[in-house]
Write a protein that holds these residues in place. Structure first.
Motif, PDB file in Angstrom:
ATOM      1  N   ALA A   1       0.724  -1.100   0.122  1.00  0.00           N
ATOM      2  CA  ALA A   1      -0.161   0.078   0.022  1.00  0.00           C
ATOM      3  C   ALA A   1       0.694   1.217   0.207  1.00  0.00           C
ATOM      4  O   ALA A   1       2.164   0.999   0.466  1.00  0.00           O
ATOM      5  CB  ALA A   1      -0.939   0.267   1.116  1.00  0.00           C
ATOM      6  N   PHE A   2       0.927   2.512  -0.865  1.00  0.00           N
ATOM      7  CA  PHE A   2       1.278   3.479  -0.423  1.00  0.00           C
ATOM      8  C   PHE A   2       0.880   5.117  -0.293  1.00  0.00           C
ATOM      9  O   PHE A   2      -0.834   5.010  -0.453  1.00  0.00           O
ATOM     10  CB  PHE A   2       2.054   3.795  -1.593  1.00  0.00           C
ATOM     11  N   ASN A   3       0.691   6.253  -0.110  1.00  0.00           N
ATOM     12  CA  ASN A   3      -0.152   7.259  -0.321  1.00  0.00           C
ATOM     13  C   ASN A   3       0.738   8.338  -0.243  1.00  0.00           C
ATOM     14  O   ASN A   3       1.827   8.523   0.524  1.00  0.00           O
ATOM     15  CB  ASN A   3      -1.130   7.093   0.806  1.00  0.00           C
ATOM     16  N   ARG A   4      -0.135   9.050  -0.683  1.00  0.00           N
ATOM     17  CA  ARG A   4       1.389  11.266  -1.134  1.00  0.00           C
ATOM     18  C   ARG A   4       0.006  11.701  -0.754  1.00  0.00           C
ATOM     19  O   ARG A   4       0.830  13.034  -1.186  1.00  0.00           O
ATOM     20  CB  ARG A   4       1.617  11.084  -2.511  1.00  0.00           C
ATOM     21  N   ASP A   5       0.257  11.567   0.205  1.00  0.00           N
ATOM     22  CA  ASP A   5      -1.185  11.985   0.432  1.00  0.00           C
ATOM     23  C   ASP A   5      -0.605  13.043   2.572  1.00  0.00           C
ATOM     24  O   ASP A   5      -1.016  13.515   2.721  1.00  0.00           O
ATOM     25  CB  ASP A   5      -2.625  12.392   1.281  1.00  0.00           C
ATOM     26  N   GLU A   6       0.864  12.575   2.769  1.00  0.00           N
ATOM     27  CA  GLU A   6       1.435  13.359   3.590  1.00  0.00           C
ATOM     28  C   GLU A   6       2.182  14.190   3.687  1.00  0.00           C
ATOM     29  O   GLU A   6       2.628  13.968   2.495  1.00  0.00           O
ATOM     30  CB  GLU A   6       1.240  12.191   4.665  1.00  0.00           C
ATOM     31  N   ALA A   7       2.690  14.347   4.267  1.00  0.00           N
ATOM     32  CA  ALA A   7       3.721  15.854   4.772  1.00  0.00           C
ATOM     33  C   ALA A   7       4.468  15.349   6.200  1.00  0.00           C
ATOM     34  O   ALA A   7       3.646  15.158   6.956  1.00  0.00           O
ATOM     35  CB  ALA A   7       3.013  17.084   4.847  1.00  0.00           C
ATOM     36  N   LYS A   8       4.991  15.057   6.894  1.00  0.00           N
ATOM     37  CA  LYS A   8       6.276  15.104   7.677  1.00  0.00           C
ATOM     38  C   LYS A   8       6.676  16.822   8.079  1.00  0.00           C
ATOM     39  O   LYS A   8       7.604  17.323   7.591  1.00  0.00           O
ATOM     40  CB  LYS A   8       7.448  14.953   6.567  1.00  0.00           C
ATOM     41  N   LEU A   9       6.835  16.457   9.377  1.00  0.00           N
ATOM     42  CA  LEU A   9       7.449  17.642  10.672  1.00  0.00           C
ATOM     43  C   LEU A   9       7.922  17.223  11.048  1.00  0.00           C
ATOM     44  O   LEU A   9       8.420  15.771  12.434  1.00  0.00           O
ATOM     45  CB  LEU A   9       6.219  18.546  11.111  1.00  0.00           C
ATOM     46  N   THR A  10       8.953  17.623  12.175  1.00  0.00           N
ATOM     47  CA  THR A  10      10.543  17.132  12.762  1.00  0.00           C
ATOM     48  C   THR A  10      10.226  18.602  14.060  1.00  0.00           C
ATOM     49  O   THR A  10      10.791  19.882  13.003  1.00  0.00           O
ATOM     50  CB  THR A  10      11.509  17.274  12.251  1.00  0.00           C
ATOM     51  N   ILE A  11      10.638  17.869  15.022  1.00  0.00           N
ATOM     52  CA  ILE A  11      11.143  19.242  16.034  1.00  0.00           C
ATOM     53  C   ILE A  11      11.960  19.032  16.310  1.00  0.00           C
ATOM     54  O   ILE A  11      12.206  17.786  17.516  1.00  0.00           O
ATOM     55  CB  ILE A  11       9.702  19.717  16.777  1.00  0.00           C
ATOM     56  N   LEU A  12      13.256  19.664  15.986  1.00  0.00           N
ATOM     57  CA  LEU A  12      14.675  19.037  16.618  1.00  0.00           C
ATOM     58  C   LEU A  12      15.197  20.185  18.544  1.00  0.00           C
ATOM     59  O   LEU A  12      15.451  20.666  18.122  1.00  0.00           O
ATOM     60  CB  LEU A  12      15.603  19.421  15.658  1.00  0.00           C
ATOM     61  N   GLY A  13      15.344  19.169  18.655  1.00  0.00           N
ATOM     62  CA  GLY A  13      16.646  19.917  19.846  1.00  0.00           C
ATOM     63  C   GLY A  13      15.042  19.681  21.280  1.00  0.00           C
ATOM     64  O   GLY A  13      15.867  21.283  21.871  1.00  0.00           O
TER      65      GLY A  13
ATOM     66  N   ASP B   1      14.290  14.712  19.472  1.00  0.00           N
ATOM     67  CA  ASP B   1      14.047  14.996  17.975  1.00  0.00           C
ATOM     68  C   ASP B   1      12.857  14.070  18.097  1.00  0.00           C
ATOM     69  O   ASP B   1      12.463  13.118  18.134  1.00  0.00           O
ATOM     70  CB  ASP B   1      14.959  14.325  16.927  1.00  0.00           C
ATOM     71  N   PHE B   2      11.705  14.670  17.180  1.00  0.00           N
ATOM     72  CA  PHE B   2      10.150  14.419  17.233  1.00  0.00           C
ATOM     73  C   PHE B   2       9.547  14.532  16.241  1.00  0.00           C
ATOM     74  O   PHE B   2       9.669  15.726  15.757  1.00  0.00           O
ATOM     75  CB  PHE B   2       9.216  15.058  18.040  1.00  0.00           C
ATOM     76  N   THR B   3       9.235  13.312  14.997  1.00  0.00           N
ATOM     77  CA  THR B   3       9.136  13.496  14.033  1.00  0.00           C
ATOM     78  C   THR B   3       7.154  13.083  13.486  1.00  0.00           C
ATOM     79  O   THR B   3       7.010  12.189  13.949  1.00  0.00           O
ATOM     80  CB  THR B   3       9.816  13.008  12.792  1.00  0.00           C
TER      81      THR B   3
END
Lengths: 408, 408
Positions: free
Chosen positions: A257-269, A305-307
């Motif tokens: 399965a796959f999808n391209r509807d998502e975006a990724k966010l990361t908060i570092l440190g 780090d939190f993604t």
């Protein structure tokens, strides 16, 4: 001489011609000696027509009355289908949700089925009648009409199959079954003959939108064999979805399965202390943004780090919220990427076979695809990668795991 | 603080705008403190749309399923009207025929109401709710949906008014009441304030087609005051139809009905012996031709002349049949005329006043109108005349009987 519940959606009954063709299918089926209960949706477009009428009158229609209104859609279809079946001189009876005694709670527009009194339907089946039931609707204990919400007709079909202890619940759609992956991406993608409920749940939620999750959960709970078939094809076998134990031989992987509807966010440190995950995600949830994959890594110097990923439509909003949070938490930096894709291998066979993950990672490495996130469950491995590598990755994985070759 | 049942037909609820205007009327009415039950038909055009769908699928649709199909029309309207009423922050509940417990026999498409369980509706009214009920439909003792056939919504309204012992049953139409005669023929024609059931029955059957005969009979049987009103007019009084005894002062004549849809046939010189009327009319009835006025005169030399009227569309067919009969009966001659008209004076006052007939005949004589046939009942005198004198005759009679002057 089986007892089968068949469900036809809005497109399958979208015109008098299509209704006639469903009737013909029913007649052929009945002639073989099977007992038949047919669940139908409203004709395609009808529900939207009714909703538009209601909203023209009142932008905030009463939920109770909206259900009275929408329930007419399936009532029209049961009558027309019964009229079409009667042309074959077959005895037939239509029932609304209320008449079929599909008892629900009183949550208008998203009611849940509580029980079904099957006495009348069994009586009809014993007399050789085909029974046609309106999907998507029921009646509460006050006698009010209720509707079941999205995917409601699938739920009606599965619930009826469970209550009647049917041999099979067949869901007719516009595809001829569940595939190893999207044939538009991998032309060699193969229709699966069989699948476990859990696999279907993972494949459905990940993008192969053939069946409503709720109806698969329901089928799994009551162990109703569920078959996905094309309503436009004669003699198709479709894909049968059953409990894991009923399958003769487990393939390693059932599908991709796959999808391209998502975006990724990361908060570092972020300072690595209790409650941090909550303080990061609470404002996101509070803004009604759904989060999919979540990963936390311990970083250097006592920070972490939190993604996480969100729907691409929510990306900018989530980014603003996360930047505010970052200031409060004294985090180092917030970064994001909305050109990502998620690829998931699904298969109950994974449970007993080590090395699936490492094979997956090796194949992706050979394709020079950088893996940005990894998330695993008992029967699924998901990776987040750059969107531009999506097709190549799926094709390579499909070949590497021999998905084009039938496994039975 | 009355309990009123109101009925709105298809044209009155034919669009979202019209439904909104019915809701406004209901809100105004409710604000005055009255209890309100509203019966509605399907939106105009909807029943035909559904019938066309059914016939496209099967030229001979199953009656049971046709009723399931057609019943959705009123169900849509009750939901939309309730949604419109809720905009005024008034509590409202919609009910299908089944939910309102309108129990009928099982004669699909022409079912008759057997009883109504009013417990739920009284409960709602006591809570101050407006109750909206689907006209034209009910449920039989097997739980099957039935429809009442032509004029069914009027019948539903009257039956509900009778069961609820309502103070009045108001039928909203596109005219503002019942007139002394057709205003297109006599501009001075006046709206009647009140009328007896029997008069309405005679006026309705004679051409002033405002109310369905069946609902007037029903109202008469249960003594339900029936009011005809315009749905497009504010504050109209309409015409109230009640039992004769309730009226303070009887006018001699209430109205003049007429029609020009008939043709006259006469068979002359038939042997005057028992069974002749039967032998003349039996072949006509056998050909499904309805006969209206029938007159038999004894002629000379032991023969008789026999005259009757039929619908003009059936004239040529009836003439051919009558000529065949004439040969068998050895009658002298068959003659016919399809340029006739029928004029009827209607009024319960006739009972206690002699001389109405002779006044009528004098007026027509003064107008040089030859009377071709006369037929009388207790509250009606009908004459058949040459069609070309129709307007002049009606105008003269309308003036002579002072119909333009209010009588209370």
């Amino acid at each position: 001489m089986a007892l089968i519940v068949q469900k036809f959606g809005g497109t399958s009954v979208g015109s008098p011609e299509r209704i006639a063709s469903v009737a013909k299918k029913a007649a052929t089926f009945r002639e073989k000696g099977h007992s038949l209960v047919i669940v139908v949706s409203a004709m395609s477009g009808e529900t939207n027509r009714l909703l538009a009428l209601a909203h023209e009158i009142n932008p905030n229609p009463e939920p109770r009355e909206l259900d009275v209104l929408l329930a007419t859609g399936e009532q029209v279809t049961i009558a027309l289908l019964s009229i079409a079946i009667a042309k074959y001189h077959l005895p037939v009876r239509s029932y609304t949700g209320a008449q079929a005694r599909i008892r629900t709670d009183s949550a208008y527009s998203k009611a849940r089925i509580q029980n079904i009194d099957t006495k009348q339907i069994f009586h009809d089946l014993n007399l050789g009648r085909i029974v046609v039931v309106a999907g998507f609707q029921g009646i509460d204990d006050k006698g009010d009409i209720t509707t079941l919400g999205r995917g409601g007709s699938d739920t009606t079909a599965v619930a009826l199959a469970a209550a009647l202890k049917a041999d099979e619940c067949q869901i007719y759609t516009d595809v001829d079954g569940v595939y190893t992956t999207d044939p538009r991406v991998v032309p060699e993608a193969r229709r699966l003959n069989s699948l476990a409920y859990e696999e279907m749940l993972e494949l459905a939620s990940l993008g192969a939108k053939v069946l409503q999750i709720r109806s698969v959960e329901f089928a799994s709970k009551y162990n109703v064999p569920l078959r996905v078939l094309s309503s436009f094809e004669e003699n198709g076998e479709g894909t049968i979805i059953t409990a894991e134990t009923e399958r003769m031989e487990e393939p390693l992987i059932s599908g991709i399965a796959f999808n391209r509807d998502e975006a990724k966010l990361t908060i570092l440190g972020v300072p690595n202390e209790p409650g941090v995950a909550y303080r990061i995600l609470e404002p996101i949830a509070g803004a009604n943004i759904e989060v999919d994959v979540i990963i936390q890594n311990v970083g250097q110097d006592g920070t972490t780090d939190f993604t996480f990923t969100v729907h691409r439509n929510d990306y900018q909003r989530a980014l603003r919220i996360l930047k505010d949070t970052s200031v409060q938490l004294k985090a180092r930096e917030v970064i994001g990427d909305d050109n990502i894709a998620k690829v998931s291998l699904v298969g109950v066979g994974m449970r007993s076979h080590a090395g699936i993950a490492s094979t997956m990672f090796r194949i992706l490495a050979e394709e020079k695809v950088n893996i940005q996130m990894i998330s695993t469950s008992e029967i699924k491995i998901s990776v987040v990668i750059d969107e531009k590598y999506l097709e190549a990755s799926i094709q390579a994985l499909h070949t590497a795991f021999n998905l084009a070759k039938p496994t039975g």
